[in-house]
Scaffold this active site. Structure first.
Site, PDB file in Angstrom:
ATOM      1  N   LYS A  92       0.877  -1.112   0.073  1.00 32.85           N
ATOM      2  CA  LYS A  92      -0.058  -0.095  -0.214  1.00 32.85           C
ATOM      3  C   LYS A  92       0.787   1.131   0.014  1.00 32.85           C
ATOM      4  CE  LYS A  92      -1.889  -0.583   3.859  1.00 32.85           C
ATOM      5  NZ  LYS A  92      -1.382  -1.984   4.441  1.00 32.85           N
ATOM      6  N   ARG A 119      -9.037   1.118   9.975  1.00 32.95           N
ATOM      7  CA  ARG A 119      -8.391  -0.176  10.198  1.00 32.95           C
ATOM      8  C   ARG A 119      -9.388  -1.186  10.896  1.00 32.95           C
ATOM      9  NH1 ARG A 119      -1.998  -0.961  10.446  1.00 32.95           N
ATOM     10  NH2 ARG A 119      -1.691   0.706   9.089  1.00 32.95           N
ATOM     11  N   ARG A 134      11.742  -5.974   4.682  1.00 34.54           N
ATOM     12  CA  ARG A 134      11.570  -4.655   4.239  1.00 34.54           C
ATOM     13  C   ARG A 134      12.679  -3.949   4.898  1.00 34.54           C
ATOM     14  NH1 ARG A 134       5.784  -2.460   4.969  1.00 34.54           N
ATOM     15  NH2 ARG A 134       6.160  -2.370   7.342  1.00 34.54           N
ATOM     16  N   ARG A 194      11.983  -1.136  10.524  1.00 34.81           N
ATOM     17  CA  ARG A 194      11.326  -0.746  11.587  1.00 34.81           C
ATOM     18  C   ARG A 194      11.126  -1.771  12.667  1.00 34.81           C
ATOM     19  NH1 ARG A 194       5.563   0.454   8.543  1.00 34.81           N
ATOM     20  NH2 ARG A 194       4.849  -0.715  10.396  1.00 34.81           N
ATOM     21  N   ARG A 254       0.561  -8.300  13.749  1.00 37.45           N
ATOM     22  CA  ARG A 254       0.066  -7.457  13.077  1.00 37.45           C
ATOM     23  C   ARG A 254      -0.914  -7.954  12.240  1.00 37.45           C
ATOM     24  NH1 ARG A 254       5.060  -4.739  10.979  1.00 37.45           N
ATOM     25  NH2 ARG A 254       3.865  -3.624   9.632  1.00 37.45           N
TER      26      ARG A 254
HETATM   27  P1  AMP Z   1       1.806   0.509   9.673  1.00 35.22           P
HETATM   28  O1  AMP Z   1       2.967   1.615   9.434  1.00 35.22           O
HETATM   29  O2  AMP Z   1       0.951   1.088   8.637  1.00 35.22           O
HETATM   30  O3  AMP Z   1       2.118  -0.898   9.370  1.00 35.22           O
HETATM   31  O4  AMP Z   1       1.261   0.627  11.084  1.00 35.22           O
HETATM   32  C1  AMP Z   1       2.169   0.439  12.117  1.00 35.22           C
HETATM   33  C2  AMP Z   1       1.444   0.437  13.349  1.00 35.22           C
HETATM   34  O5  AMP Z   1       0.796   1.650  13.750  1.00 35.22           O
HETATM   35  C3  AMP Z   1       0.497  -0.473  13.316  1.00 35.22           C
HETATM   36  O6  AMP Z   1       0.570  -1.854  13.599  1.00 35.22           O
HETATM   37  C4  AMP Z   1      -0.583  -0.269  14.503  1.00 35.22           C
HETATM   38  O7  AMP Z   1      -0.028  -0.610  15.911  1.00 35.22           O
HETATM   39  C5  AMP Z   1      -0.512   1.305  14.468  1.00 35.22           C
HETATM   40  N1  AMP Z   1      -1.622   1.837  13.187  1.00 35.22           N
HETATM   41  C6  AMP Z   1      -1.394   2.344  12.237  1.00 35.22           C
HETATM   42  N2  AMP Z   1      -2.528   3.091  11.728  1.00 35.22           N
HETATM   43  C7  AMP Z   1      -3.434   2.674  12.514  1.00 35.22           C
HETATM   44  C8  AMP Z   1      -4.868   2.902  12.590  1.00 35.22           C
HETATM   45  N3  AMP Z   1      -5.521   3.475  11.539  1.00 35.22           N
HETATM   46  N4  AMP Z   1      -5.244   2.568  13.813  1.00 35.22           N
HETATM   47  C9  AMP Z   1      -4.820   1.914  14.870  1.00 35.22           C
HETATM   48  N5  AMP Z   1      -3.474   1.735  14.793  1.00 35.22           N
HETATM   49  C10 AMP Z   1      -2.716   2.066  13.765  1.00 35.22           C
END
Ligand code: AMP
Length: 218
Positions: free
Chosen positions: A15, A90, A132, A165, A176
């Site tokens: 994404k 989400r 990654r 990360r 996740r």
């Molecule tokens: P990402 O960078 O999109 O993979 O997100 C990393 C982490 O941020 C996720 O595993 C969640 O813990 C938190 N996170 C990201 N977006 C959201 C969201 N819309 N709602 C709640 N937690 C989020």
């Protein structure tokens, strides 16, 4: 005409990469809740500490904080022409909160977001996640397996340091995924029923996915 896009898909489905490409070509802001939350953590605030305690376990950060962050971002001037939401909403609860936010922001228009669902096999994803790396300077995303040796630690676009990360370990990645399937996947049916959903085969190569994405918009 305002263009609103929502990208939904499991962690590592590409994404972020596709959003960056679309944001550049369509001149739209890329709104990525994960990065906004990581910036909140970096600020050292209490909200950041709260966010970190959930992110370190692969869980969703509480909706109150996420709604506040997203609303503050969507009312910025650069979102008047549209936006791409990457990683938000989400959960059904967040999608309902977004409906409310958009009904306030888009008062005088009847804009309907287009939701792209990035469909891909889970095995492929765990492998993509643990390999990654992202640039600490420009945010570009790379895969260790497909990189040439000379670039394993530096960004070939800007020379910045490549980092992994904290939540891209196999253990947190699995959590996740559990969170995704339990809380985020139900959104697919919800948006499909509304007629907003478009599916993309996210197992293809970057350029091919992008071609299909742009083709589905025009
Ligand atoms: P990402 O960078 O999109 O993979 O997100 C990393 C982490 O941020 C996720 O595993 C969640 O813990 C938190 N996170 C990201 N977006 C959201 C969201 N819309 N709602 C709640 N937690 C989020």
């Amino acid at each position: 005409m305002k263009q609103e896009f929502i990208f939904i898909g499991p962690p590592g489905s590409g994404k972020g990469t596709q959003t960056k490409m679309l944001a550049k070509d369509f001149n739209l802001p890329h709104i990525d809740t994960g990065s906004l939350l990581r910036a909140t953590i970096a600020s050292g605030s209490d909200e950041g500490k709260l966010a970190a305690s959930f992110m370190d376990n692969g869980q969703l950060v509480p909706i109150e904080l996420v709604s506040k962050i997203i609303k503050n971002r969507l009312i910025q001037d650069d979102c008047a022409k549209g936006f791409i939401l990457d990683g938000y909403p989400r959960s059904i609860e967040q999608a309902e909160a977004l409906d409310t936010i958009l009904s306030e922001i888009d008062k005088d228009t009847d804009v309907k977001p287009t939701v792209f669902y990035f469909e891909v096999d889970q095995e492929l994803l765990i492998d993509r996640l643990v390999n990654r790396r992202s640039c600490s300077k420009c945010g570009s995303i790379f895969n260790l397996k497909t990189m040439s040796l000379e670039y394993k630690t530096i960004c070939k676009k800007c020379g910045g340091e490549l980092i992994r990360r904290d939540d891209d370990t196999e253990e947190v990645a699995k959590k996740r995924f559990e969170t995704y399937f339990r809380q985020t996947a139900p959104l697919i049916e919800m948006y499909e029923k509304r007629g907003w959903l478009k599916k993309l085969d996210a197992s293809l190569g970057i350029e091919e996915i992008y071609k299909n994405l742009v083709g589905a918009i025009k």
